[in-house]
Design an enzyme around this catalytic site. Structure first.
Site, PDB file in Angstrom:
ATOM      1  N   GLN A  50       0.836  -1.202   0.000  1.00 29.42           N
ATOM      2  CA  GLN A  50       0.000   0.000   0.000  1.00 29.42           C
ATOM      3  C   GLN A  50       0.872   1.253   0.000  1.00 29.42           C
ATOM      4  O   GLN A  50       1.638   1.457   0.947  1.00 29.42           O
ATOM      5  CB  GLN A  50      -0.887  -0.021   1.247  1.00 29.42           C
ATOM      6  CG  GLN A  50      -1.851   1.147   1.348  1.00 29.42           C
ATOM      7  CD  GLN A  50      -2.694   1.060   2.615  1.00 29.42           C
ATOM      8  OE1 GLN A  50      -2.250   0.531   3.628  1.00 29.42           O
ATOM      9  NE2 GLN A  50      -3.899   1.575   2.559  1.00 29.42           N
ATOM     10  N   GLY A  51       0.732   2.069  -1.035  1.00 32.37           N
ATOM     11  CA  GLY A  51       1.499   3.318  -1.099  1.00 32.37           C
ATOM     12  C   GLY A  51       0.613   4.505  -0.769  1.00 32.37           C
ATOM     13  O   GLY A  51       0.240   5.280  -1.641  1.00 32.37           O
ATOM     14  N   TYR A  52       0.235   4.602   0.486  1.00 34.07           N
ATOM     15  CA  TYR A  52      -0.638   5.702   0.930  1.00 34.07           C
ATOM     16  C   TYR A  52       0.166   6.739   1.710  1.00 34.07           C
ATOM     17  O   TYR A  52       0.370   7.857   1.271  1.00 34.07           O
ATOM     18  CB  TYR A  52      -1.763   5.150   1.821  1.00 34.07           C
ATOM     19  CG  TYR A  52      -3.031   4.759   1.103  1.00 34.07           C
ATOM     20  CD1 TYR A  52      -3.005   4.335  -0.213  1.00 34.07           C
ATOM     21  CD2 TYR A  52      -4.257   4.787   1.762  1.00 34.07           C
ATOM     22  CE1 TYR A  52      -4.177   3.959  -0.862  1.00 34.07           C
ATOM     23  CE2 TYR A  52      -5.425   4.426   1.125  1.00 34.07           C
ATOM     24  CZ  TYR A  52      -5.392   4.008  -0.186  1.00 34.07           C
ATOM     25  OH  TYR A  52      -6.535   3.640  -0.809  1.00 34.07           O
ATOM     26  N   ASN A 102      -6.847   6.170  16.347  1.00 38.21           N
ATOM     27  CA  ASN A 102      -8.094   6.174  17.117  1.00 38.21           C
ATOM     28  C   ASN A 102      -8.642   7.583  17.324  1.00 38.21           C
ATOM     29  O   ASN A 102      -9.850   7.782  17.419  1.00 38.21           O
ATOM     30  CB  ASN A 102      -7.877   5.448  18.447  1.00 38.21           C
ATOM     31  CG  ASN A 102      -7.804   3.937  18.242  1.00 38.21           C
ATOM     32  OD1 ASN A 102      -7.652   3.472  17.106  1.00 38.21           O
ATOM     33  ND2 ASN A 102      -7.932   3.178  19.316  1.00 38.21           N
ATOM     34  N   GLU A 103      -7.732   8.562  17.351  1.00 37.86           N
ATOM     35  CA  GLU A 103      -8.197   9.944  17.476  1.00 37.86           C
ATOM     36  C   GLU A 103      -8.928  10.382  16.206  1.00 37.86           C
ATOM     37  O   GLU A 103      -9.938  11.079  16.268  1.00 37.86           O
ATOM     38  CB  GLU A 103      -7.015  10.880  17.774  1.00 37.86           C
ATOM     39  CG  GLU A 103      -6.448  10.719  19.187  1.00 37.86           C
ATOM     40  CD  GLU A 103      -5.678   9.425  19.392  1.00 37.86           C
ATOM     41  OE1 GLU A 103      -5.148   8.875  18.404  1.00 37.86           O
ATOM     42  OE2 GLU A 103      -5.618   8.930  20.536  1.00 37.86           O
ATOM     43  N   GLU A 129     -16.023  -3.172   3.707  1.00 36.59           N
ATOM     44  CA  GLU A 129     -15.870  -4.407   4.479  1.00 36.59           C
ATOM     45  C   GLU A 129     -15.198  -4.136   5.826  1.00 36.59           C
ATOM     46  O   GLU A 129     -14.131  -4.631   6.118  1.00 36.59           O
ATOM     47  CB  GLU A 129     -15.060  -5.401   3.649  1.00 36.59           C
ATOM     48  CG  GLU A 129     -15.012  -6.808   4.205  1.00 36.59           C
ATOM     49  CD  GLU A 129     -16.263  -7.167   4.939  1.00 36.59           C
ATOM     50  OE1 GLU A 129     -16.169  -7.531   6.118  1.00 36.59           O
ATOM     51  OE2 GLU A 129     -17.356  -7.056   4.357  1.00 36.59           O
TER      52      GLU A 129
END
Lengths: 398, 400
Positions: free
Chosen positions: A126-128, A384-385, A244
């Site tokens: 993944q290249g995010y 989570n923030e 999903e």
């Protein structure tokens, strides 16, 4: 109101359990059970077995080689999968780029890439994230400049999980620097063997090589490797973030970890008795177990709504927050359970096939490293923030 | 797996929610609290007319044969309105015990007026030294002619000062914590030797200390077999806990709604305070706590007909989650309301008091965590929390 599984669902659970018992290779399951590191070969071998059974692309539509399972069946599969000590299912191909290609890809892209995901020929990464684009993903700076039939891509990606094994990367790159932040981004598929792609390991605090930096220097990417329209990559990215998500709570993993915690607590001794009989430690286990029960019921409410056609939205964010908090709490108790033997750190003891003498009980060896590794849970996939920001906006209207 | 309500349950939900919305406003509630007994006699009659008092009883006893899900629907709506009337004390606890232990004649004599709203029962189970354990009973019932003579001190009897009949747990045999030897007697609080000291509770209800000084009752005052009331008491306490869980969910919903509304309307530093991320995240944490509590209230409501050990394990877990999340929501609701949350005038402070004190009814989070932790070392199976189909017939919310 009925909180039980149907007879068909119970039969399905038995079928999954039988399959896992007979086909999950014992050497891989013991590595997972003992907290040892899983190799590329382990992943490929096991995922090929799943694919052969037709159970690898669990949530793809049937026509593309998926299972066509209901949300409840997928939940049952996840639970049994974790309970059997099957390894983490590498999600980047099957759960991430696959669904994006099914949703937004051309017919050619579907025919080219989907079978290669099922056959394990392609390992995707993944290249995010970028050094300057973490939680604020839309600020990616990697540039893709059109040059005839190609884009010339320049930039740096980071936190690329298992990128050292990958031959393909899906990537967010800016094709229009003048557009507003979330516009002007395109979704590109990059062959990692293209000249100009360099992968450099990042060693994490637990000593593991799980994530990488990926440098892109004048990498030529054919225009046909773009998924969706130019400048519409953010749509793909967002779809991927909401696709999903009922499994995001990680209930199966948490249950397996809790069972392991109880097992370790029985084998440790405190004040001449099993630690599992120590009232304080027992109460700590009970606390996390009741929280896990509440999470499981919440997850089932969301899954049941999805089964009836609902689309889980920001509820997924609640599941992610609670699921990761609980899994972190269990990994914290696992480390505390072994007392002073949380201290020795023998990286070689975490490799499969190591036959040296352990320091202290063998079950203690990976627990501190795992505890530190699990800190990632509340950071990745939208910290989570960030999840709380999403809930505040989408559910509470703040 | 289906978390939706069926048509009858939906109608019940609409009916009771409408009553609370239209006839149980916060200002009206102040008036109800000032009536004798600390609640509204007219409301109690209305609940009887609507059939709410008959919901959990079997048809043979004049009830509607409702189960955990139906009681959950009623109690959740009652929680939203901070209902003062003694539904938990009279219907779920005392009525439930009569139904489980009483002879046909006793059931007829006690339940018919209860369901009609004409009689109010209370269950005197607690004792000063017993804390939250309903099996720790030192009150004695000694044979006296063809009846019994009761002596002892029953503590914090919920709505004990407005009941016309008290159900008193007493020991006919055994030591203070023995399971065997527990019996239940029907006592008229007006009879000689019974002392009832009623008082207000900080969560807006009423309770009483009940002293029994050689109180004579006939043999027909005993409910169920002599010394054999423990199983029925366990079951009724479980049902009471499930009802409290549902009530807490309703109160948490109301507290969250009021707080969210306050965040959107209260302005400081030139903006609604809900713009500030520190407050947003607190509000999100409240909402997450509410959802976990709601999940456990459902689990509790659907677990009442399981075998006792599994039922009690789940009830204990639910009460722990409810206790923790209720207190959390209460504290955050006050904090986010700032000074307003500290006032008697604001409904949110009353919701907060009820939420914190629900934990002190029928066992707090520590008590139930201890029970849960003691509930066995059986390994955690994947299908453990929501077991397979062998329970399905009994788990359906509607059946008793």
């Amino acid at each position: 109101m009925d909180i039980t599984y149907t007879a068909e669902e119970c039969a399905f659970r038995d079928e999954v359990r039988r399959f896992l018992r007979s086909r999950l290779p014992a050497d891989i399951a013991s590595k997972v059970r003992e907290g040892k590191r899983i190799t590329r070969e382990d992943y490929v071998r096991w995922q090929s077995i799943l694919a052969e059974q037709g159970w690898f692309a669990v949530h793809w539509p049937k026509q593309y080689g998926g299972t066509g399972w209901t949300p409840i069946q997928r939940h049952i599969f996840d639970e049994e999968y974790a309970a059997a000590h099957a390894p983490y299912l590498v999600p980047f191909g099957v759960s991430m780029v696959g669904p994006v290609i099914i949703k937004f890809g051309t017919e050619e892209q579907k025919q080219r890439y989907l079978p290669r995901i099922l056959s394990q020929e392609d390992w995707w990464c993944q290249g995010y994230s970028e050094p300057g684009a973490g939680s604020d993903l839309a600020s990616v700076k990697t540039r893709a400049v059109r040059d005839g039939d190609h884009y010339i891509v320049n930039g740096q990606k980071t936190w690329t999980t298992l990128g050292q094994y990958a031959n393909m990367m899906f990537c967010l790159a800016r094709t229009d620097p003048a557009a507003k932040q979330q516009e002007g981004i395109s979704f590109l598929l990059i062959d990692m063997n293209t000249p100009g792609v360099t992968v450099r390991p990042i060693i994490t605090l637990d000593g593991a090589h799980e994530v990488n930096e990926v440098f892109l220097d004048d990498v030529r990417v054919p225009v046909e490797n773009r998924v969706g329209d130019e400048g519409k990559g953010w749509t793909c990215a967002k779809f991927l973030l909401t696709y999903e998500r009922t499994g995001i709570a990680g209930v199966g993993h948490a249950k397996q970890a809790l069972a392991h915690l109880k097992d370790v607590a029985q084998r440790q001794t405190a004040n001449g008795r099993p630690l599992s009989e120590d009232p304080v430690f027992r109460a700590r286990i009970a606390e996390v177990e009741v929280d896990l029960m509440a999470l499981e019921m919440t997850n089932l409410r969301v899954i049941s709504a999805a089964q009836n056609g609902g689309v889980p939205g920001a509820e997924s964010s609640m599941l992610k927050v609670r699921g990761t908090e609980i899994r972190q709490a269990i990994s914290d108790l696992l480390r505390r359970a072994v007392g002073p033997y949380a201290l020795p750190f023998l990286p070689e003891a975490l490799e499969g096939g190591w036959d040296g003498a352990p320091v202290g009980p063998a079950h203690a060896a990976p627990l501190s490293a795992q505890y530190f590794n699990r800190r990632k849970l509340s950071i990745y996939g939208g910290s989570n923030e960030i999840q709380k920001n999403i809930i505040a906006k989408m559910i509470l209207g703040l | 797996m289906d978390f939706s309500l069926n048509d009858e349950q939906r109608m019940l939900d609409e009916t009771v929610s409408r009553v609370i919305r239209e006839q149980y406003g916060f200002e009206q509630r102040r008036g109800f609290a000032g009536e004798p007994g600390g609640f509204s006699a007219a409301n109690w009659s209305l609940f009887a007319e609507l059939g709410l008092l008959a919901i959990p009883f079997a048809e043979e006893n004049g009830g509607f044969g409702g189960g955990g899900a139906e009681v959950m629907i009623v109690q959740r709506a009652f929680g939203r309105g901070l209902v003062l009337e003694p539904y938990l004390a009279a219907v779920v606890l005392a009525g439930g015990l009569v139904e489980r232990l009483g002879s046909p004649e006793q059931r007829e004599r006690l339940l018919s007026p209860l369901l009609a709203g004409k009689s109010r029962l209370a269950l005197a189970w607690g004792e000063p030294e017993g804390r939250y354990d309903h099996r720790t009973v030192t009150t004695r019932a000694e044979r006296d002619g063809d009846g019994y003579r009761l002596s002892g001190h029953k503590a914090v009897v919920l709505h004990g000062d407005s009941a016309d009949r008290l159900l008193v747990t007493a020991r006919t045999a055994g030591g203070p914590a023995d399971r065997d030897g527990l019996s239940v007697f029907v006592v008229d609080p007006a009879q000689p030797g019974v002392g009832v000291r009623g008082y207000a509770t900080i969560d807006g209800l009423r309770a009483a200390e009940v002293r029994l000084d050689g109180v004579h009752v006939g043999a027909d005052a005993r409910l169920g077999p002599e010394g054999g009331a423990a199983d029925a008491l366990d079951a009724v306490m479980a049902a009471g806990c499930a009802a409290l869980c549902a009530e807490a969910v309703g109160a948490m919903e109301a507290a969250c709604e009021l707080t969210l509304d306050y965040l959107k309307t209260r302005r400081q530093f030139g903006a609604p305070i809900g713009r500030f991320q520190a407050l947003q995240h607190r509000m999100v944490d409240m909402r997450i706590a509410l959802e976990q509590a709601h999940s456990m209230a459902i689990l509790a409501a659907c677990s009442l007909n399981l075998p006792a050990a599994e039922r009690d394990r789940r009830i204990a877990a639910a009460k722990v989650v409810i206790g923790n999340s209720g207190r959390f929501v209460a504290e955050q609701a006050i904090q986010l309301h700032g000074g307003m949350g500290m006032t008697d005038e604001a409904m949110v402070s009353h919701l907060a008091k009820r939420l914190v004190l629900i934990d002190h009814h029928l066992g707090d989070a520590d008590f139930h965590l201890g029970r849960f932790a003691a509930s066995g070392d059986d390994d955690l199976r994947t299908d453990k929390l929501v077991p397979a189909s062998r329970f399905s017939h009994s788990l359906r919310g509607s059946g008793r």
